[in-house]
Structure formats: structure tokens, C-alpha cells
Enzyme design. Structure first.
Site, short mmCIF file in Angstrom:
data_model
loop_
_atom_site.label_atom_id
_atom_site.label_comp_id
_atom_site.label_asym_id
_atom_site.label_seq_id
_atom_site.Cartn_x
_atom_site.Cartn_y
_atom_site.Cartn_z
N GLN A 10 0.99 -1.21 0.36
CA GLN A 10 -0.02 0.27 0.00
C GLN A 10 0.73 0.98 0.07
O GLN A 10 1.37 1.10 0.39
CB GLN A 10 -1.18 -0.14 1.26
CG GLN A 10 -2.26 1.07 1.34
CD GLN A 10 -3.30 1.03 2.34
OE1 GLN A 10 -3.39 -0.77 2.42
NE2 GLN A 10 -4.08 1.82 2.52
N SER A 88 4.36 -5.66 3.20
CA SER A 88 3.37 -5.37 3.88
C SER A 88 1.86 -6.01 2.99
O SER A 88 2.51 -7.51 2.40
CB SER A 88 2.65 -3.82 4.26
OG SER A 88 1.57 -3.52 5.10
N LEU A 89 1.39 -5.72 2.57
CA LEU A 89 0.08 -6.08 0.94
C LEU A 89 1.23 -6.92 0.44
O LEU A 89 0.88 -8.23 0.09
CB LEU A 89 -0.15 -5.10 0.57
CG LEU A 89 -1.10 -5.95 -0.41
CD1 LEU A 89 -2.02 -6.27 0.02
CD2 LEU A 89 -1.74 -4.42 -1.53
N ARG A 113 -9.16 -8.90 4.73
CA ARG A 113 -7.66 -7.50 5.69
C ARG A 113 -7.85 -6.69 5.52
O ARG A 113 -7.87 -6.04 6.35
CB ARG A 113 -5.71 -8.26 5.01
CG ARG A 113 -4.79 -7.66 5.40
CD ARG A 113 -3.79 -8.33 4.30
NE ARG A 113 -2.55 -7.76 4.54
CZ ARG A 113 -1.79 -6.31 4.43
NH1 ARG A 113 -1.64 -5.55 3.97
NH2 ARG A 113 -0.44 -5.60 5.81
N HIS A 192 0.33 -1.97 11.33
CA HIS A 192 1.60 -2.40 12.40
C HIS A 192 1.66 -2.06 13.67
O HIS A 192 2.97 -2.17 14.00
CB HIS A 192 2.64 -2.48 10.75
CG HIS A 192 2.74 -3.31 9.99
ND1 HIS A 192 2.43 -4.43 9.25
CD2 HIS A 192 1.92 -2.68 8.66
CE1 HIS A 192 2.01 -4.89 8.51
NE2 HIS A 192 2.38 -3.87 7.71
N GLN A 240 1.58 -10.11 11.50
CA GLN A 240 1.72 -9.15 10.53
C GLN A 240 0.28 -7.54 10.76
O GLN A 240 1.09 -6.87 10.66
CB GLN A 240 1.72 -9.76 8.85
CG GLN A 240 2.46 -8.46 8.15
CD GLN A 240 1.70 -8.20 7.22
OE1 GLN A 240 0.42 -8.24 6.59
NE2 GLN A 240 3.31 -8.88 5.78
#
Length: 291
Positions: A10, A88-89, A113, A192, A240
């Protein structure tokens, strides 16, 4: 020579993304539109309502575009990776590339998510430059700023912090008074970090409804900076949401295997620039990588 393929997360989205691949994969594109319940092509091409930057839409859109670029890469039989990793993603695209799940499963996971992360609110994230974590914590302790989590270790020169709005505001004041450079990120919640625990718990329950294959190629996990371990996929992916993205550790892990590490980023250059900074700050080592 170790070769890694990287997938952005992202923040890498932009209006017009996917224009070069949607037409080449009409079946997958239509499926994604049907599963998501909106015209993904129009969203990415025109962003008519200005919602592409919203987490609920950004993550499925970016996952899909990353995936189509990955399929295009495989179609042209480009160099095979020794490792996959994503920011991340992007970790979901890395797992897709490694055969842990298929496109549909990945999209369902990312959709859930994104919904959970979009539902979180009342906080934000900020990139902080040239301030190591110990120094950062000293600054906040001196000013009585409590409740800041480090949400990402992008490079030695850039950390990302996350906190509720009032805490993040106080953190900004403390940093500004000391001349520390920082840049608030355009996100709606403290991703996060500990504040995503409710989303983590719900997502973990959701993940338990799926079966995951073992990676055909090692995938480096954001949570550990090491390869995903057998039987720990559900725990690692759910954690995560509350743990920092350990990008610096992930890249250093591969540099330890091969200081001449080569990387290719799918769809961008931002991660490659991070790799270059990490490499520059990393002493040459000749140790073997251990998963």
C-alpha cells in the site's frame, strides 16, 4: 548469485495502474471485479470517486495488479527467483508467486484484510528519517510521549511509527522541536501496531478457514525477516497486522547469503531504492543464509 523478486504494498498505487495488463488477462480481471463487487478496471483507470487511495480498495486493487504483472513475468519466462518477498500487502503477492495459494484465495484473503484494516480508525502513521529506534524512544520518553509503536523498519535511515491521533500529534511536536525530519503517511489507522489487535484476532480466525501449501520458493516474512516456516502461515500472517514490517532485516538476511544480491521489483522502483540504501549501510559478510 541470489536473485529476489519484490512486490510493493500500500502506497504504491496510482491512477492508471494495471492498464498494461488488464486486457491481457480478461478472465482473471472479470473474476476479480465479480468477487470484489465493483469495476476494478474503472477504479484503477479513472479513480472516478477518488477512492483508490482508501485501504478497502487499495489493497485488492494492488494485489490484483501485482498478480497480473507476476503472471506476465512468468508468461515471458523471465529469470526464476531464489526468494520472493513483499512489503506489507506485497507479501500476499510473494506467497501467490511461491504457490502457497491461488489467485482467488489470495484475493479473498486480501479483501478481508483490507476490510478489517479499513474498519480501524482513530490513528495514523508517520515516516521518521535519520533517527535510530533507541534515539527515537529516548526522545519520546523525555517528553512523556507514551504509546508510540515502531511499525516499520524500511531502511537504517527511515522508520515508520504508528499511534492514536493524540499520541501521534504529541510525537510530531517532540520530533519537530529536535529538528527531526518526519512525514505523516496518508493512512486511516495505526497499522502494524498493537492497536490492530482486534483486527488481528478476527483475521486469524478467518485465515483458519483456508489451507496453505508449502512455498515452492522461499518467501521472506515481514514479521520475522526470515523465510516462512512450515505450519506457521496463519500465525505469521495474522501477526503481520500488529508487528512491524522488518524490511531492513529481510534484505540483510539475503545480503548475508550473497552480498551481490540482485533484485527485481514488480511494478515499481521504491523497494529497489530501499534495497540500495540498505546495501550501502551493510558491511560485507560471507555467512550462509539460514531460514
Amino acid at each position: 548469485m541470489v536473485f529476489a523478486v519484490l512486490f510493493p504494498g500500500q502506497g504504491a498505487q496510482f491512477r492508471g495502474m494495471g492498464a498494461d495488463v488488464f486486457g491481457r488477462y480478461p478472465g482473471l480481471t472479470r473474476f476479480a471485479c465479480d468477487l470484489l463487487g465493483y469495476d476494478l478496471v474503472a477504479l484503477c483507470r479513472d479513480d472516478p470517486d477518488g477512492v483508490l487511495a482508501q485501504t478497502r480498495h487499495t489493497q485488492p486493487a494492488l494485489y490484483t495488479v501485482n498478480a497480473l504483472h507476476m503472471f506476465e513475468r512468468a508468461h515471458h519466462e523471465q529469470r526464476q527467483a531464489d526468494y520472493y518477498l513483499g512489503h506489507s500487502l506485497g507479501e500476499y503477492n510473494a506467497l501467490l508467486a511461491a504457490g502457497v495459494f491461488d489467485f482467488e484465495t489470495g484475493l479473498r484473503l486480501v479483501k478481508k484484510r483490507a476490510e478489517l484494516m479499513a474498519a480501524a480508525h482513530g490513528g495514523g502513521m508517520t515516516a521518521v528519517m535519520d533517527t535510530p529506534e533507541p534515539q527515537l524512544r529516548e526522545i519520546f520518553a523525555a517528553d512523556g510521549v507514551a504509546g508510540v509503536d515502531v511499525a516499520g523498519f524500511n531502511t537504517d535511515q527511515q522508520l515508520v511509527i504508528a499511534a492514536p491521533d493524540n499520541v501521534l500529534h504529541a510525537a510530531h511536536i517532540a520530533l519537530k522541536e529536535r529538528g527531526v525530519r518526519f512525514a505523516p503517511l496518508r493512512v486511516s489507522a495505526p497499522f502494524h501496531s498493537r492497536y490492530m489487535a482486534p483486527a488481528r484476532d478476527e483475521f486469524e480466525e478467518f485465515l483458519r478457514g483456508f489451507t496453505f501449501a508449502q512455498p515452492q520458493v522461499p518467501v521472506i516474512a515481514n514479521v520475522t525477516g526470515r523465510a516462512h516456516r512450515p505450519g506457521e502461515m496463519v500465525r505469521t500472517l495474522s501477526e503481520q497486522l500488529v508487528e512491524p514490517v522488518r524490511w531492513t532485516d529481510s534484505i540483510r538476511h539475503l545480503l548475508a547469503a550473497d552480498p551481490e544480491l540482485e533484485c527485481e521489483e514488480v511494478g515499481g522502483q521504491s523497494l529497489l531504492r530501499m534495497v540500495a540504501r540498505i546495501r550501502k549501510a551493510t558491511p560485507v559478510a560471507n555467512s550462509e543464509v539460514r531460514n
